[in-house]
Scaffold this active site. Structure first.
Site, PDB file in Angstrom:
ATOM      1  N   CYS A 157      -6.203   1.945  -4.171  1.00  0.00           N
ATOM      2  CA  CYS A 157      -5.767   2.812  -3.535  1.00  0.00           C
ATOM      3  C   CYS A 157      -6.370   3.912  -2.793  1.00  0.00           C
ATOM      4  O   CYS A 157      -6.701   4.757  -3.217  1.00  0.00           O
ATOM      5  CB  CYS A 157      -4.652   3.388  -3.081  1.00  0.00           C
ATOM      6  SG  CYS A 157      -3.388   3.593  -1.905  1.00  0.00           S
ATOM      7  N   CYS A 178       1.048  -0.997   0.026  1.00  0.00           N
ATOM      8  CA  CYS A 178      -0.206   0.227   0.391  1.00  0.00           C
ATOM      9  C   CYS A 178       0.832   1.737   0.116  1.00  0.00           C
ATOM     10  O   CYS A 178       1.240   1.955   1.328  1.00  0.00           O
ATOM     11  CB  CYS A 178      -1.070   0.113   1.250  1.00  0.00           C
ATOM     12  SG  CYS A 178      -2.037   1.147   0.900  1.00  0.00           S
TER      13      CYS A 178
HETATM   14  P1  FAD Z   1       0.124 -11.204   3.825  1.00  0.00           P
HETATM   15  O1  FAD Z   1      -1.241 -10.827   3.263  1.00  0.00           O
HETATM   16  O2  FAD Z   1       0.801 -10.365   4.392  1.00  0.00           O
HETATM   17  O3  FAD Z   1       0.090 -12.462   4.184  1.00  0.00           O
HETATM   18  C1  FAD Z   1       1.367 -13.187   3.901  1.00  0.00           C
HETATM   19  C2  FAD Z   1       1.068 -14.490   4.991  1.00  0.00           C
HETATM   20  O4  FAD Z   1       2.372 -15.120   4.840  1.00  0.00           O
HETATM   21  C3  FAD Z   1       1.050 -13.948   6.299  1.00  0.00           C
HETATM   22  O5  FAD Z   1       0.073 -14.676   7.020  1.00  0.00           O
HETATM   23  C4  FAD Z   1       2.388 -14.885   7.083  1.00  0.00           C
HETATM   24  O6  FAD Z   1       2.630 -15.065   7.972  1.00  0.00           O
HETATM   25  C5  FAD Z   1       3.039 -15.394   5.713  1.00  0.00           C
HETATM   26  N1  FAD Z   1       4.021 -16.466   5.809  1.00  0.00           N
HETATM   27  C6  FAD Z   1       5.264 -15.001   6.035  1.00  0.00           C
HETATM   28  N2  FAD Z   1       6.672 -16.283   5.432  1.00  0.00           N
HETATM   29  C7  FAD Z   1       5.686 -17.088   5.953  1.00  0.00           C
HETATM   30  C8  FAD Z   1       6.529 -18.508   6.027  1.00  0.00           C
HETATM   31  N3  FAD Z   1       8.131 -18.659   5.657  1.00  0.00           N
HETATM   32  N4  FAD Z   1       6.201 -19.858   5.719  1.00  0.00           N
HETATM   33  C9  FAD Z   1       4.499 -19.908   5.979  1.00  0.00           C
HETATM   34  N5  FAD Z   1       4.181 -18.691   5.890  1.00  0.00           N
HETATM   35  C10 FAD Z   1       4.541 -17.534   6.314  1.00  0.00           C
HETATM   36  N6  FAD Z   1      -4.578  -2.566   0.118  1.00  0.00           N
HETATM   37  C11 FAD Z   1      -5.420  -2.164   0.010  1.00  0.00           C
HETATM   38  O7  FAD Z   1      -5.766  -2.719  -0.791  1.00  0.00           O
HETATM   39  N7  FAD Z   1      -6.007  -0.993   0.719  1.00  0.00           N
HETATM   40  C12 FAD Z   1      -5.494  -0.474   1.600  1.00  0.00           C
HETATM   41  O8  FAD Z   1      -6.054   0.541   1.613  1.00  0.00           O
HETATM   42  C13 FAD Z   1      -4.345  -0.400   1.711  1.00  0.00           C
HETATM   43  N8  FAD Z   1      -3.867   0.055   3.119  1.00  0.00           N
HETATM   44  C14 FAD Z   1      -2.471  -0.668   3.941  1.00  0.00           C
HETATM   45  C15 FAD Z   1      -2.320  -0.143   4.784  1.00  0.00           C
HETATM   46  C16 FAD Z   1      -1.285  -0.305   5.853  1.00  0.00           C
HETATM   47  C17 FAD Z   1      -0.569   0.626   6.937  1.00  0.00           C
HETATM   48  C18 FAD Z   1      -1.134  -2.352   5.216  1.00  0.00           C
HETATM   49  C19 FAD Z   1       0.346  -2.769   6.630  1.00  0.00           C
HETATM   50  C20 FAD Z   1      -1.141  -3.258   4.079  1.00  0.00           C
HETATM   51  C21 FAD Z   1      -2.242  -2.144   3.295  1.00  0.00           C
HETATM   52  N9  FAD Z   1      -2.182  -2.983   1.847  1.00  0.00           N
HETATM   53  C22 FAD Z   1      -3.927  -2.908   1.622  1.00  0.00           C
HETATM   54  C23 FAD Z   1      -1.691  -4.209   1.929  1.00  0.00           C
HETATM   55  C24 FAD Z   1      -3.280  -5.137   2.067  1.00  0.00           C
HETATM   56  O9  FAD Z   1      -3.182  -5.678   3.397  1.00  0.00           O
HETATM   57  C25 FAD Z   1      -1.873  -6.539   1.471  1.00  0.00           C
HETATM   58  O10 FAD Z   1      -1.171  -6.439  -0.068  1.00  0.00           O
HETATM   59  C26 FAD Z   1      -1.348  -7.695   1.750  1.00  0.00           C
HETATM   60  O11 FAD Z   1      -2.209  -8.160   2.474  1.00  0.00           O
HETATM   61  C27 FAD Z   1      -1.187  -8.523   0.929  1.00  0.00           C
HETATM   62  O12 FAD Z   1      -0.983 -10.325   0.716  1.00  0.00           O
HETATM   63  P2  FAD Z   1      -0.535 -11.457   0.726  1.00  0.00           P
HETATM   64  O13 FAD Z   1      -1.133 -12.156   1.117  1.00  0.00           O
HETATM   65  O14 FAD Z   1       0.626 -11.206  -0.443  1.00  0.00           O
HETATM   66  O15 FAD Z   1       0.205 -11.057   1.639  1.00  0.00           O
HETATM   67  C1  UQ1 Z   2     -11.117  -4.409  -3.389  1.00  0.00           C
HETATM   68  O1  UQ1 Z   2     -11.675  -4.808  -3.988  1.00  0.00           O
HETATM   69  C2  UQ1 Z   2     -10.693  -4.466  -2.259  1.00  0.00           C
HETATM   70  O2  UQ1 Z   2     -10.722  -5.441  -1.591  1.00  0.00           O
HETATM   71  C3  UQ1 Z   2     -11.338  -5.799  -1.246  1.00  0.00           C
HETATM   72  C4  UQ1 Z   2     -10.167  -3.145  -1.299  1.00  0.00           C
HETATM   73  O3  UQ1 Z   2      -9.369  -3.844   0.582  1.00  0.00           O
HETATM   74  C5  UQ1 Z   2      -8.743  -3.906   0.951  1.00  0.00           C
HETATM   75  C6  UQ1 Z   2      -9.937  -1.710  -1.390  1.00  0.00           C
HETATM   76  O4  UQ1 Z   2      -9.008  -1.474  -1.205  1.00  0.00           O
HETATM   77  C7  UQ1 Z   2     -10.387  -1.023  -2.675  1.00  0.00           C
HETATM   78  C8  UQ1 Z   2     -10.100  -0.315  -3.335  1.00  0.00           C
HETATM   79  C9  UQ1 Z   2     -10.640  -2.683  -3.686  1.00  0.00           C
HETATM   80  C10 UQ1 Z   2     -11.625  -2.103  -4.395  1.00  0.00           C
HETATM   81  C11 UQ1 Z   2     -13.365  -1.778  -4.864  1.00  0.00           C
HETATM   82  C12 UQ1 Z   2     -13.707  -1.135  -5.244  1.00  0.00           C
HETATM   83  C13 UQ1 Z   2     -15.279  -1.310  -5.301  1.00  0.00           C
HETATM   84  C14 UQ1 Z   2     -13.113   0.269  -5.330  1.00  0.00           C
END
Ligand code: FAD
Ligand code: UQ1
Length: 437
Positions: free
Chosen positions: A362, A184
């Site tokens: 975002c 993010c």
């Molecule tokens: P994660 O959800 O981080 O999951 C990775 C998983 O892998 C974790 O559960 C971890 O424990 C596991 N793991 C790590 N290492 C190992 C290992 N060696 N073995 C097994 N498992 C392991 N996104 C949006 O769309 N909109 C937003 O407004 C937004 N705001 C955000 C604000 C903040 C402050 C943060 C921190 C994130 C935000 N995000 C947002 C981003 C979003 O949360 C991430 O992009 C998303 O969670 C990524 O998913 P992922 O599955 O790739 O990783």
């Molecule tokens: C979205 O799909 C999503 O996943 C649930 C988010 O996660 C946090 C988002 O922040 C956004 C913006 C979307 C996109 C969805 C719409 C309706 C624009």
């Protein structure tokens, strides 16, 4: 053919089973947003075939991280972002509560601390690693209650952010964006806007110098939204310094050392009354330096099919892949459909025909009650869903961020039912052409 080789399915959940071997059709690494979402899709498909889907995930708790930004500004508590992992992972999949430690893609095997697992298809969703020790003084600063250092980026740090914002009465409040890819990329400035709005409402804004120091050469990667954000900063007298990198914190003196990335030799020290740090991040250590990853340690996938560039039975989604989209949860929704459909095609001996266009979104919260809902693709062109100009601040977008997206996440996405807002975009913009990727 598939199944547990040396343990019963229930035993998978217990850590004290050492070096057991398992085999499955679909192995998912990581039970965060990407892993849980894709595992839900496959466990629905194979719900009558136990042991077909195994998820490896070490953590007890699962977080909805996007709401951390609002929690940091005093809107909601950490408990609202947390659920037990056992309650969100799909019931028809096997959860192996352990950490991945090694890959053997030639022999289709993964090792965890206590197990080896043979797979037919591997899906990697290990997220990003947050490197709290990469900046000298950061870890100490976060632990020291008087140092006024805080971060929305960790489940263990986010709850203290609002307390520190409230305590800031004057001086310079610094907000940083690190010199690395991050999840993010809008969040480091969202918390600055919210804090600024808080101080304005408390009638102490005049005494606080609000500064956003980013390592990037732009305020935001998509021009349309960058233009709106520059206007917000100008109107509210927020000082933005581009290509400015936080390199050290001296928490005892409340000083921060910055570097000019155009001239890296040039460093200077600044006093702060509040320092909000977005820490450097990287691919997880376990992924780095093996034949599966690129030089930076991210899983090498085709940006269109999300299939591994070398091993055709490996796929990736979410923050840990080399796909050059903005690392957001919003991106994972369409990615999960592409990965699911392409794996199903592969298993059925057909051509893969689903293609990810780099969609990411975002919700750029600019104040309590206001948000710019950025949506865009690989070409950094806006791909807006709604029939209003999303480049303007709106209350509707704020309500979506605060209420609708968490609801969609817990109830639809993690159950495999949310592939992003394309369905609504097609209704509101029926004549829009799909751009080339
Ligand atoms: P994660 O959800 O981080 O999951 C990775 C998983 O892998 C974790 O559960 C971890 O424990 C596991 N793991 C790590 N290492 C190992 C290992 N060696 N073995 C097994 N498992 C392991 N996104 C949006 O769309 N909109 C937003 O407004 C937004 N705001 C955000 C604000 C903040 C402050 C943060 C921190 C994130 C935000 N995000 C947002 C981003 C979003 O949360 C991430 O992009 C998303 O969670 C990524 O998913 P992922 O599955 O790739 O990783
Ligand atoms: C979205 O799909 C999503 O996943 C649930 C988010 O996660 C946090 C988002 O922040 C956004 C913006 C979307 C996109 C969805 C719409 C309706 C624009």
């Amino acid at each position: 053919m598939y199944g547990i080789v040396r343990s019963s399915s229930r035993i998978l959940k217990f850590q004290n089973v050492r070096y057991a071997s398992h085999s499955c059709k679909i192995l998912v690494l990581g039970g965060g947003c990407g892993g849980c979402t894709i595992a839900a899709k496959f466990s629905k498909k194979y719900k009558d075939q136990p042991n077909h889907v195994i998820i490896v995930e070490p953590c007890e708790d699962h977080y909805y991280q996007p709401i951390f930004t609002l929690i940091g500004a005093g809107v909601g508590k950490l408990e609202s972002a947390r659920k037990k992992m056992k309650d969100v992972l799909p019931k028809d999949a096997q959860w192996l509560k352990d950490s991945v430690v090694g890959f053997d893609p030639e022999n289709c095997k993964v090792t965890t601390k206590n197990h080896t697992i043979q797979y037919e298809i591997l899906i990697v969703a290990l997220g990003l690693q947050t490197n709290w020790n990469a900046i000298p003084g950061l870890a100490e600063g976060l632990e020291n209650p008087d140092a006024q250092v805080c971060s929305i980026y960790g489940p263990n740090t986010v709850s203290k952010v609002f307390e520190k914002i409230k305590r800031t009465k004057n001086g310079s409040a610094l907000f940083t964006f690190p010199n690395s890819p991050i999840k993010c990329p809008g969040a480091p400035q969202k918390i600055a806007y919210l804090a600024e709005d808080y101080w304005r409402k408390q009638k102490r804004r005049y005494a606080i110098n609000v500064v956003y120091n980013t390592t990037l050469p732009v305020i935001f990667g998509v021009k349309k939204y960058a233009d709106s954000l520059w206007e917000v900063c100008k109107r509210r007298n927020i000082n933005v310094n581009l290509q400015t990198n936080l390199v050290e914190i001296k928490p005892d003196k409340k000083e921060a050392v910055f570097q000019n990335l155009k001239n890296p030799e040039k460093k200077w020290t600044t006093e702060y009354s509040l320092l909000h740090v977005s820490p450097p991040m990287s691919a997880p250590d376990v992924l780095k330096s093996n034949s599966l990853t690129n030089e930076a340690g991210f899983l090498s996938v085709s940006p269109k099919t999300l299939q591994h560039t070398k091993y055709s039975n490996i796929y990736g989604l979410g923050d840990c892949t080399s796909s050059p989209n903005s690392k957001t949860m919003a991106a994972i929704a369409p990615q999960s459909k592409v990965v699911y459909k392409n794996i199903m095609a592969t298993l059925e001996g057909k051509e893969m025909d689903h293609c990810y266009d780099g969609y990411a979104s975002c919700p750029l919260v600019t104040a309590y009650g206001k948000c710019i809902l950025a949506e865009f693709d690989y070409n950094l062109q806006p791909r807006e869903t709604f029939p209003f100009d999303q480049g303007k601040e709106s209350h509707a977008a704020y309500l979506m961020k605060k209420e609708a997206f968490p609801f969609i996440y817990w109830n639809l996405m993690l159950r495999g039912h949310w592939n992003g807002p394309k369905i609504f975009r097609n209704i509101f913009h029926p004549f829009e052409k799909t751009p080339e990727v």
